[in-house]
Design a protein around this motif. Structure first.
Motif, PDB file in Angstrom:
ATOM      1  N   TRP A 152      18.220  60.791  40.137  1.00 23.83           N
ATOM      2  CA  TRP A 152      17.275  59.615  39.560  1.00 23.83           C
ATOM      3  C   TRP A 152      15.897  60.522  39.350  1.00 23.83           C
ATOM      4  O   TRP A 152      15.452  61.028  40.190  1.00 23.83           O
ATOM      5  CB  TRP A 152      17.004  58.564  40.687  1.00 23.83           C
ATOM      6  CG  TRP A 152      18.239  57.635  40.730  1.00 23.83           C
ATOM      7  CD1 TRP A 152      19.607  58.340  41.371  1.00 23.83           C
ATOM      8  CD2 TRP A 152      18.473  56.403  40.035  1.00 23.83           C
ATOM      9  NE1 TRP A 152      20.194  56.913  41.313  1.00 23.83           N
ATOM     10  CE2 TRP A 152      19.794  56.060  40.345  1.00 23.83           C
ATOM     11  CE3 TRP A 152      17.784  55.661  39.260  1.00 23.83           C
ATOM     12  CZ2 TRP A 152      20.129  54.740  40.076  1.00 23.83           C
ATOM     13  CZ3 TRP A 152      18.028  54.487  38.652  1.00 23.83           C
ATOM     14  CH2 TRP A 152      19.353  54.031  39.103  1.00 23.83           C
ATOM     15  N   CYS A 190      15.214  56.568  36.407  1.00 22.94           N
ATOM     16  CA  CYS A 190      16.555  56.212  35.949  1.00 22.94           C
ATOM     17  C   CYS A 190      17.298  57.599  36.083  1.00 22.94           C
ATOM     18  O   CYS A 190      16.661  58.557  36.541  1.00 22.94           O
ATOM     19  CB  CYS A 190      16.581  55.680  34.227  1.00 22.94           C
ATOM     20  SG  CYS A 190      15.685  57.232  33.300  1.00 22.94           S
ATOM     21  N   ILE A 195      21.158  57.515  30.421  1.00 18.27           N
ATOM     22  CA  ILE A 195      20.594  56.630  29.447  1.00 18.27           C
ATOM     23  C   ILE A 195      20.641  57.138  28.070  1.00 18.27           C
ATOM     24  O   ILE A 195      20.805  56.520  27.210  1.00 18.27           O
ATOM     25  CB  ILE A 195      19.075  56.442  30.067  1.00 18.27           C
ATOM     26  CG1 ILE A 195      18.587  55.685  31.078  1.00 18.27           C
ATOM     27  CG2 ILE A 195      18.278  55.528  28.802  1.00 18.27           C
ATOM     28  CD1 ILE A 195      19.592  54.352  31.362  1.00 18.27           C
ATOM     29  N   ARG A 273      23.987  49.171  36.587  1.00 19.44           N
ATOM     30  CA  ARG A 273      23.646  50.359  37.667  1.00 19.44           C
ATOM     31  C   ARG A 273      22.277  50.543  37.732  1.00 19.44           C
ATOM     32  O   ARG A 273      21.740  50.814  38.764  1.00 19.44           O
ATOM     33  CB  ARG A 273      24.301  51.400  37.542  1.00 19.44           C
ATOM     34  CG  ARG A 273      25.992  51.423  37.622  1.00 19.44           C
ATOM     35  CD  ARG A 273      26.604  52.517  37.269  1.00 19.44           C
ATOM     36  NE  ARG A 273      28.320  52.463  37.264  1.00 19.44           N
ATOM     37  CZ  ARG A 273      29.110  53.412  36.873  1.00 19.44           C
ATOM     38  NH1 ARG A 273      28.833  54.265  36.525  1.00 19.44           N
ATOM     39  NH2 ARG A 273      30.399  53.121  37.168  1.00 19.44           N
ATOM     40  N   HIS A 274      21.415  50.369  36.491  1.00 20.91           N
ATOM     41  CA  HIS A 274      20.064  50.745  36.532  1.00 20.91           C
ATOM     42  C   HIS A 274      19.332  49.385  36.643  1.00 20.91           C
ATOM     43  O   HIS A 274      18.035  49.333  36.424  1.00 20.91           O
ATOM     44  CB  HIS A 274      19.747  51.458  35.102  1.00 20.91           C
ATOM     45  CG  HIS A 274      19.972  52.850  35.088  1.00 20.91           C
ATOM     46  ND1 HIS A 274      21.284  53.400  35.032  1.00 20.91           N
ATOM     47  CD2 HIS A 274      19.241  54.069  35.373  1.00 20.91           C
ATOM     48  CE1 HIS A 274      21.311  54.844  34.996  1.00 20.91           C
ATOM     49  NE2 HIS A 274      19.961  54.958  35.093  1.00 20.91           N
ATOM     50  N   LEU A 294      14.550  48.387  30.887  1.00 16.44           N
ATOM     51  CA  LEU A 294      15.082  49.002  32.349  1.00 16.44           C
ATOM     52  C   LEU A 294      13.774  48.526  33.330  1.00 16.44           C
ATOM     53  O   LEU A 294      12.170  48.537  32.667  1.00 16.44           O
ATOM     54  CB  LEU A 294      14.723  50.320  32.183  1.00 16.44           C
ATOM     55  CG  LEU A 294      16.256  51.137  31.751  1.00 16.44           C
ATOM     56  CD1 LEU A 294      16.002  52.601  31.371  1.00 16.44           C
ATOM     57  CD2 LEU A 294      17.340  50.999  32.707  1.00 16.44           C
ATOM     58  N   GLN A 300      16.191  51.002  43.948  1.00 15.03           N
ATOM     59  CA  GLN A 300      17.571  51.539  43.287  1.00 15.03           C
ATOM     60  C   GLN A 300      18.441  51.835  44.808  1.00 15.03           C
ATOM     61  O   GLN A 300      18.521  52.892  45.320  1.00 15.03           O
ATOM     62  CB  GLN A 300      17.060  52.994  42.867  1.00 15.03           C
ATOM     63  CG  GLN A 300      16.024  52.798  41.493  1.00 15.03           C
ATOM     64  CD  GLN A 300      16.495  52.235  40.338  1.00 15.03           C
ATOM     65  OE1 GLN A 300      17.859  51.723  40.524  1.00 15.03           O
ATOM     66  NE2 GLN A 300      15.589  52.013  39.641  1.00 15.03           N
ATOM     67  N   GLU A 303      20.384  54.878  44.485  1.00 16.18           N
ATOM     68  CA  GLU A 303      19.577  56.171  44.340  1.00 16.18           C
ATOM     69  C   GLU A 303      20.330  57.315  44.957  1.00 16.18           C
ATOM     70  O   GLU A 303      20.135  58.500  44.385  1.00 16.18           O
ATOM     71  CB  GLU A 303      18.169  55.922  44.358  1.00 16.18           C
ATOM     72  CG  GLU A 303      17.593  57.295  43.774  1.00 16.18           C
ATOM     73  CD  GLU A 303      15.825  56.752  43.731  1.00 16.18           C
ATOM     74  OE1 GLU A 303      15.002  57.897  43.690  1.00 16.18           O
ATOM     75  OE2 GLU A 303      15.641  55.602  43.778  1.00 16.18           O
TER      76      GLU A 303
END
Length: 309
Positions: A152, A190, A195, A273-274, A294, A300, A303
């Motif tokens: 991340w 992220c 992404i 998931r994000h 986002l 998170q 993470e």
């Protein structure tokens, strides 16, 4: 064990219960098949990433010496032109009917010196620009193939979009004019590689939706809660029925052999998931617009875990 064999093994003699068992087995089999397909797609993306990294590494060496040679060539050409200028000064000192001056004039005309003086620097400049683009693509390939699926980071979404655009440019350049309407974005927490995979799927889909030629528009912006990116095309668009199903695994409107139906489903899973969203608006004959959002500030929970699409 097949669905039919499971059905036989768990047959109870109660028709209603047997029917429920059969449907449960069918659902389980379908889920297993979807999971296998997603795993195959993940393995394929990992293989593509390794291939891209290898290709980038192999290209770097020849690009390096070609760049060095091009720089030396530019310097040598300048020296030759300077020498030619000096000879031209001597030529002017000769009588117009001197045999040497006449021979030089003929040689100049044959060689088209004036044209070469203009064209050679242009060729060198264009070659330098092309080489710079190759370097940029190689760098983007290296970034795109980085093995950071579990890392991340605070990422620049606009930079990731531009990098991915370079990677898939060959899919777009003959079909679409790309318009950039990108706003200022703060860093977004992220997994950049994932992404970028979403960007890649949306860009390739946008190009494939365009019949003939059209426009792909890239937009981005942010509000107090979210950063967003839109990828819009002037393609053939989708019906409401198709829009309801495009994020289903294995659903595709492409001809057999042209798509697995996993790209958008994996993209949607990545956004989930994000803790983000992936939505679409589309009209037949007008095109489609995919929008991903986002969160700028969000917990998170995954993470610290390995996360792969």
């Amino acid at each position: 064990m097949t669905e039919q064999a499971w059905g036989e093994e768990f047959r109870t003699g109660n028709p209603e219960l047997d029917e429920r068992i059969r449907w449960t087995m069918a659902d389980l089999v379908a889920r297993v098949e979807r999971t296998q397909g997603q795993l195959l797609q993940s393995e394929k993306m990992a293989a593509v990433g390794q291939l891209a990294a290898g290709v980038a590494h192999e290209i770097n060496n020849p690009v390096g010496f070609v760049s060095s040679n091009l720089g030396s060539l530019e310097l040598y050409v300048k020296r030759l032109f300077d020498l030619l200028t000096a000879y031209e000064a001597l030529e002017q000192a000769l009588p117009t009917d001197h045999p040497a001056r006449i021979a030089v004039a003929r040689a100049r005309e044959t060689a088209e010196i004036d044209y070469l003086r203009q064209d050679i620097p242009d060729l060198l400049r264009e070659s330098g620009e092309g080489l710079a683009r190759v370097k940029h693509i190689v760098n983007d390939l290296k970034n795109f193939s980085r093995n950071d699926e579990g890392e991340w980071q605070d990422a620049d979404l606009n930079g990731g979009l531009a990098s991915t655009l370079n990677v898939v440019w060959n899919e777009l350049k003959y079909k679409a004019h790309v318009v950039r309407e990108l706003g200022d974005l703060p860093p977004v927490r992220c997994i950049p590689a994932q992404i970028n995979q979403v960007f890649m799927n949306l860009l390739v889909n946008a190009a494939q939706a365009i019949e003939g030629s059209g426009t792909i528009t890239l937009r981005s912006g942010a509000d107090d809660a979210n950063a967003w990116v839109e990828i819009a095309d002037t393609g053939k668009g989708m019906t409401p029925d198709v829009m309801e199903r495009i994020f289903e695994p294995f659903y595709t409107t492409k001809p057999v052999g042209k798509g697995t139906g996993l790209g958008l489903s994996i993209s949607a899973e990545i956004m989930k998931r994000h803790h983000g969203t992936l939505t679409v608006q589309s009209r037949i004959g007008e095109g489609s617009c995919f929008r991903l959002e986002l969160p700028l500030v969000a917990a998170q929970p995954d993470e610290n875990k390995e996360s792969t699409p």
